[in-house]
Motif scaffolding. Structure first.
Motif, PDB file in Angstrom:
ATOM      1  N   HIS A 107     -68.761 -11.546  39.339  1.00 39.48           N
ATOM      2  CA  HIS A 107     -67.428 -12.122  39.524  1.00 39.48           C
ATOM      3  C   HIS A 107     -67.216 -13.282  38.549  1.00 39.48           C
ATOM      4  O   HIS A 107     -66.137 -13.438  37.971  1.00 39.48           O
ATOM      5  CB  HIS A 107     -67.241 -12.597  40.963  1.00 39.48           C
ATOM      6  CG  HIS A 107     -65.835 -12.989  41.275  1.00 39.48           C
ATOM      7  ND1 HIS A 107     -65.357 -14.267  41.083  1.00 39.48           N
ATOM      8  CD2 HIS A 107     -64.780 -12.267  41.740  1.00 39.48           C
ATOM      9  CE1 HIS A 107     -64.082 -14.318  41.426  1.00 39.48           C
ATOM     10  NE2 HIS A 107     -63.705 -13.123  41.818  1.00 39.48           N
ATOM     11  N   THR A 111     -64.276 -13.818  35.730  1.00 35.52           N
ATOM     12  CA  THR A 111     -63.443 -15.017  35.819  1.00 35.52           C
ATOM     13  C   THR A 111     -63.447 -15.799  34.514  1.00 35.52           C
ATOM     14  O   THR A 111     -62.398 -16.303  34.079  1.00 35.52           O
ATOM     15  CB  THR A 111     -63.929 -15.902  36.975  1.00 35.52           C
ATOM     16  OG1 THR A 111     -63.856 -15.160  38.195  1.00 35.52           O
ATOM     17  CG2 THR A 111     -63.071 -17.154  37.095  1.00 35.52           C
ATOM     18  N   ARG A 114     -60.972 -14.229  32.190  1.00 31.29           N
ATOM     19  CA  ARG A 114     -59.586 -14.522  32.570  1.00 31.29           C
ATOM     20  C   ARG A 114     -59.179 -15.923  32.150  1.00 31.29           C
ATOM     21  O   ARG A 114     -58.050 -16.164  31.724  1.00 31.29           O
ATOM     22  CB  ARG A 114     -59.420 -14.355  34.079  1.00 31.29           C
ATOM     23  CG  ARG A 114     -59.482 -12.916  34.547  1.00 31.29           C
ATOM     24  CD  ARG A 114     -59.543 -12.828  36.048  1.00 31.29           C
ATOM     25  NE  ARG A 114     -59.517 -11.432  36.508  1.00 31.29           N
ATOM     26  CZ  ARG A 114     -59.861 -11.050  37.724  1.00 31.29           C
ATOM     27  NH1 ARG A 114     -60.285 -11.956  38.617  1.00 31.29           N
ATOM     28  NH2 ARG A 114     -59.804  -9.777  38.064  1.00 31.29           N
ATOM     29  N   SER A 170     -63.901 -15.727  44.985  1.00 31.75           N
ATOM     30  CA  SER A 170     -63.179 -16.603  44.059  1.00 31.75           C
ATOM     31  C   SER A 170     -63.068 -18.036  44.572  1.00 31.75           C
ATOM     32  O   SER A 170     -62.621 -18.916  43.830  1.00 31.75           O
ATOM     33  CB  SER A 170     -61.777 -16.046  43.792  1.00 31.75           C
ATOM     34  OG  SER A 170     -61.020 -16.005  44.995  1.00 31.75           O
TER      35      SER A 170
END
Length: 206
Positions: A107, A111, A114, A170
């Motif tokens: 994850h 991230t 992004r 997140s």
């Protein structure tokens, strides 16, 4: 996934089963997950992969190109591991939750991309965009079959389900707080909340 600022690979060796390339990708996965794109160092990747910086650049033109290759492969792995059934979105949300609970570093890898590649242009062959388009089309089909409320835009459905499923991945600070303060502090309780939330929004087809 945003397209890398430089996703081109060299014309060097890329044959399947190339163990050096696989070692580079595995080492890069660890490095990018831990340090982001800007903070990652090709010399550390090369050392972990038991090769040289020159060899890394023989396979990948730049650090950004290497990140793009790692992230593209990860998106394919996620799609295969979680397998969205458009008629059972709560089940899909549960599988996403499980995947990232077991692999928090994956994850983080996504991230970082992004955050650091925000605003770059996705290419037509971007594997993440292809996966997203396919899932949206699947959702549209079940709407047409009367198995999902057609009032929802399928793009919104996918975004909301993904967001709910990755809520805890997140927001690690909330996961820590839940472990200390929730009525039921277990991971199973967090998973049940995710599945229930998606079920209330998008019930399983009967």
């Amino acid at each position: 996934m945003p397209q890398s600022r430089d996703s081109g690979q060299t014309a060097g060796p890329t044959a399947g089963g190339d163990t050096t390339r696989e070692r580079i990708l595995a080492a890069a996965m660890e490095e990018f997950a831990g340090h982001g794109i800007a903070g990652a160092r090709v010399d550390r990747i090369a050392k972990l992969a038991k090769t040289s910086k020159e060899r890394v650049y023989a396979y990948f033109r730049s650090k950004d190109a290497l990140y793009a290759a790692v992230a593209a492969r990860e998106y394919v792995v996620i799609a295969e591991a979680t397998q969205m059934d458009p008629s059972d979105l709560p089940g899909y949300a549960g599988r996403l939750f499980d995947y990232f609970v077991a692999r928090p570093d994956h994850h983080r890898l996504i991230t970082w991309g992004r955050l650091e590649l925000q605003g770059t242009t996705a290419g037509a062959d971007d594997p993440d965009q292809a996966v997203i388009a396919r899932k949206i089309d699947q959702l549209r089909q079940v709407q047409q079959a009367g198995q999902l409320d057609p009032a929802w835009d399928p793009a919104d459905v996918l975004a909301l389900v993904n967001q709910i499923a990755t809520t805890w991945a997140s927001q690690p600070e909330l996961s820590k707080a839940a472990a200390a303060h929730a009525v039921d502090p277990t991971t199973a309780a967090r998973r049940a909340a995710v599945v229930t939330a998606v079920e209330q929004l998008f019930p399983r087809a009967v």
